[in-house]
Design an enzyme around this catalytic site. Structure first.
Site, PDB file in Angstrom:
ATOM      1  CG  PHE A 116      -2.358  -0.154   0.895  1.00  0.00           C
ATOM      2  CD1 PHE A 116      -2.889  -1.405   0.647  1.00  0.00           C
ATOM      3  CD2 PHE A 116      -3.188   0.952   0.811  1.00  0.00           C
ATOM      4  CE1 PHE A 116      -4.226  -1.552   0.312  1.00  0.00           C
ATOM      5  CE2 PHE A 116      -4.524   0.817   0.473  1.00  0.00           C
ATOM      6  CZ  PHE A 116      -5.055  -0.438   0.226  1.00  0.00           C
ATOM      7  CG  ASP A 230     -23.682  14.218  12.620  1.00  0.00           C
ATOM      8  OD1 ASP A 230     -23.334  14.745  11.552  1.00  0.00           O
ATOM      9  OD2 ASP A 230     -24.653  13.445  12.712  1.00  0.00           O
ATOM     10  CD  GLN A 249      -5.759  10.119   2.531  1.00  0.00           C
ATOM     11  OE1 GLN A 249      -6.428   9.151   2.848  1.00  0.00           O
ATOM     12  NE2 GLN A 249      -4.475  10.199   2.789  1.00  0.00           N
ATOM     13  CG  HIS A 251      -8.264   7.393  -2.324  1.00  0.00           C
ATOM     14  ND1 HIS A 251      -7.893   6.862  -3.533  1.00  0.00           N
ATOM     15  CD2 HIS A 251      -8.046   6.417  -1.409  1.00  0.00           C
ATOM     16  CE1 HIS A 251      -7.468   5.621  -3.349  1.00  0.00           C
ATOM     17  NE2 HIS A 251      -7.553   5.325  -2.072  1.00  0.00           N
ATOM     18  CG  LEU A 261     -11.852   4.540  -2.713  1.00  0.00           C
ATOM     19  CD1 LEU A 261     -11.160   5.879  -2.790  1.00  0.00           C
ATOM     20  CD2 LEU A 261     -11.662   3.941  -1.338  1.00  0.00           C
ATOM     21  CD  GLU A 264      -2.764   3.802  -1.374  1.00  0.00           C
ATOM     22  OE1 GLU A 264      -3.384   4.835  -1.065  1.00  0.00           O
ATOM     23  OE2 GLU A 264      -1.789   3.388  -0.742  1.00  0.00           O
ATOM     24  NE  ARG A 295      -4.853   6.326   0.237  1.00  0.00           N
ATOM     25  CZ  ARG A 295      -5.696   5.695   1.027  1.00  0.00           C
ATOM     26  NH1 ARG A 295      -6.394   6.360   1.921  1.00  0.00           N
ATOM     27  NH2 ARG A 295      -5.860   4.395   0.911  1.00  0.00           N
ATOM     28  CG  HIS A 362     -10.512   8.497   1.117  1.00  0.00           C
ATOM     29  ND1 HIS A 362     -11.569   7.655   0.829  1.00  0.00           N
ATOM     30  CD2 HIS A 362      -9.583   7.731   1.730  1.00  0.00           C
ATOM     31  CE1 HIS A 362     -11.277   6.429   1.262  1.00  0.00           C
ATOM     32  NE2 HIS A 362     -10.084   6.459   1.826  1.00  0.00           N
ATOM     33  NE  ARG A 403      -6.953   7.537   6.544  1.00  0.00           N
ATOM     34  CZ  ARG A 403      -7.210   6.500   5.739  1.00  0.00           C
ATOM     35  NH1 ARG A 403      -6.511   5.388   5.836  1.00  0.00           N
ATOM     36  NH2 ARG A 403      -8.162   6.576   4.825  1.00  0.00           N
TER      37      ARG A 403
END
Ligand SMILES: Cc1cc2nc3c(=O)[nH]c(=O)nc-3n(C[C@H](O)[C@H](O)[C@H](O)COP(=O)(O)OP(=O)(O)OC[C@H]3O[C@@H](n4cnc5c(N)ncnc54)[C@H](O)[C@@H]3O)c2cc1C
Length: 595
Positions: A116, A230, A249, A251, A261, A264, A295, A362, A403
């Site tokens: 990844f 929320d 982020q 993606h 999506l 990845e 990313r 994302h 991230r």
């Protein structure tokens, strides 16, 4: 109005909430309140994997994982938190295995692992296989497994209960240096039962927020309709700061024009990004790990290809994800769902044709600030006893400015577990905080004014305008001009929100009303993101300022902290106070971020 009393109340039944509930439910009387039926939570949409340095298929260790997380987050990660996450990752995966999660296996029967983005061997030398997975439905398997185990431990669920306010009191207290301050305490939460329209108050010694992200601030997003921020907004309205909200982020591989999506994992399994000329352009931007760069870098590179005229398609507005060199059997075994998405939504056959893709909103790296025991901060020095947050709603901060893929399913398991344990331990010795009088009044007024309003504005229309401006002005590239445009628009939408009316005036199943309340949260969160972005004149991770394209470690190696404060003004925006918080460093000095 009904009043319920529990030791621990958990808000949210996604991965973080249910992982917390498994721990808390075995130690204290626990209720989980969730606006969705638990297994419909967004965790179930997660595809690619959850990482841990198991070293099942290649040499690996938690220290390399920590380093990748810190570098991936562009050095604004709190390194103590990243160490906790990388170390506890291994047990987090094994716990899920013992609970019954059907991971993909190696021929020898070990949990299989795949590559990844940003996860590397020995501090960036080459991609490493660290992501554990169940085909491309890892989140679905995690959510089902956690739910079954909650049922096994008799966790009490209140499904389709929307938490719309928190009950807090302030007590006089003194800091160690003798200065007086107001200590916030949580007494419980206020919720609306969808089926009846009744208000319920839940009094609790500990409250855990696990309400997930806020991707619906944007138009093009991989996030579910319900991810409206929320929990973040409720905390913010009670004077709790929001940390690092400028870091969002995008993606790289959303289906072009739709944002749905494609994990990845597609690149982890060998997929390649190409521009209109068929060039593998990531070789120019990240020569060592190419398509498997983090990313933020890949998303910006793609947007840059399009800007410079090398985009594909009739409008040259996307790039191509090429899987055609992979064996169809391999695609079917490892990427069955996402290739089906390409067929269903774009009519493209991934065996033989490249798939049009473009960055999609994302993940929100920022959120409610917590320490590594998931305890919520009321400011840089002080925590709020009994109040916890975990998962995407929280900022602990393990993701910093960007991230890494598969680190969120990990985060929700590690810090969800911690939140459940610490919340239950706290409740053992604590007393209930007395409920304020008329705790339901604020929510009742909000509901009444929406329901009885005769205004001319419509919720759906305002939400669409908000999402348009965020896509246009707060996406991969930003500058002072675009951010100010977004802030002005949000300001205008806030005014018009006062004149909004809902069509459904009824009590039961009034989703129209709830979407009206959610729009209020979206507006607050969008404003916080934009003001934080304006406040950071540098580029780091997911936050790229065209007017300040470099990282500025001398001035901006800090977290940003935004407070709702009626008396304050920041960058011309009234009602917001800006502060910063130091980044916790343990062993990694910031380096240039090359891949
Ligand atoms: C399409 C997609 C694919 C992804 N793939 C991966 C991946 O492969 N690996 C990875 O690491 N990460 C992945 N992510 C990110 C990751 O899935 C999420 O960040 C993570 O699952 C969030 O978990 P959570 O428990 O914090 O929130 P969620 O799972 O979103 O749960 C939120 C819960 O809060 C409840 N809730 C919200 N508001 C209220 C309210 N007002 N009152 C009551 N309840 C409320 C909801 O009902 C829900 O139960 C993916 C995300 C998406 C969108």
């Amino acid at each position: 109005m009904q009043v319920h009393k529990y030791d621990v109340v958990i808000v949210g039944a996604g991965g973080a909430g249910m992982r917390a509930a498994i721990e808390s439910g075995q130690r204290a009387r626990t209720a989980v309140l969730t606006k969705l039926y638990p297994t419909r939570s967004h965790t179930g949409a997660a595809q690619g994997g959850m990482c841990a340095a198991l070293a099942n298929v290649e040499e690996d260790n938690w220290e390399w994982h920590t380093f990748d997380t810190v570098k991936g987050g562009d050095y604004i990660v709190d390194q103590d938190a990243a160490e906790v996450m990388a170390k506890e990752a291994i047990d987090a995966v094994l716990d899920l295995e013992k609970m019954g999660l059907p991971f993909n296996r190696t021929p020898e029967g070990k949990i299989d692992q795949r590559r990844f983005g940003g996860h590397t061997r020995d501090h960036g030398k080459a991609p490493v296989r660290r992501a554990c997975y169940a085909a491309d439905r890892t989140g679905h398997m995690i959510l089902q497994t956690l739910y079954q185990n909650c049922v096994k431990h008799n966790v009490e669920f209140y499904n389709e209960f929307y938490v719309l306010d928190m009950l807090m009191v302030e007590e006089d207290a003194t800091r160690e240096d003798g200065t007086p301050y107001k200590q916030k305490r949580v007494a419980g939460v206020v919720s609306l039962e969808l089926a009846t329209g009744e208000i319920h108050i839940f009094q609790a010694k500990s409250v855990v927020f696990a309400t997930g992200g806020a991707g619906k601030v944007f138009k093009t997003t991989s996030n579910a309709h319900t991810l409206t921020g929320d929990g973040m907004a409720i905390a913010y309205r009670h004077g709790i700061p929001l940390e690092d909200m400028e870091f969002i982020q995008f993606h790289p591989t959303g289906l072009a024009g739709l944002g749905i999506l494609l994990s990845e994992a597609a690149r982890g399994e060998g997929g390649i990004l190409r521009n209109a000329d068929g060039e593998r352009f990531m070789e120019r931007y990240a020569p060592t790990i190419k398509d498997l760069a983090p990313r933020d870098i890949v998303a910006r590179s793609m947007a840059n290809e399009v800007r410079e005229g090398r985009g594909a398609g009739p409008n040259k507005d996307y790039v191509l994800l090429d899987l055609t060199h992979l064996e169809p059997e391999h695609i079917d075994a490892k990427l069955p769902d996402i290739t089906e998405f390409a067929r269903t939504y774009l009519g493209v056959e991934p065996y033989t044709e490249p798939v049009p893709v473009f960055p999609t909103c994302h993940y929100v790296m920022g959120g409610i600030p917590t320490d590594i025991e998931a305890n919520v901060l009321q400011d840089n020095e002080t925590t709020i006893p009994g109040l916890y947050a975990a998962g995407e709603v929280a900022c602990v901060s393990v993701h910093g400015a960007n991230r890494l893929g598969t680190n969120s399913l990990l985060d929700i398991n590690v810090f969800g577990r911690r939140a459940g344990i610490y919340a239950a331990e706290y409740a053992k010795d604590a007393d209930f905080v007395e409920l304020p009088d008329n705790g339901e009044a604020f929510l009742e007024n909000q509901i009444e004014s929406l329901r009885s309003a005769e205004g001319t504005e419509k919720v759906g229309a305002l939400r669409a305008e908000l999402q348009e401006v965020m896509d246009a002005d707060m996406q991969v590239f930003r500058s002072e001009d675009t951010i100010r445009r977004a802030i002005d628009k949000i300001d205008n939408l806030r005014e018009r929100y006062k004149n909004v009316a809902v069509q459904d005036k009824g009590k039961r199943y009034n989703l129209d009303l709830l979407e009206g309340l959610e729009l209020g949260y979206l507006l607050d969160i969008a404003e916080a993101m934009s003001v934080a972005a304006l406040h950071r004149p540098e580029s780091r991770g997911g936050h790229f300022r065209e007017d300040f394209p470099d990282r500025d470690d001398d001035k901006w190696m800090v977290h940003s902290m935004l407070y709702r404060d009626e008396t304050a003004e920041t960058e011309g925006v009234k009602g917001i106070r800006f502060d910063t918080k130091d980044v916790t460093m343990t062993r990694y000095e910031p380096m240039e971020r090359k891949y």
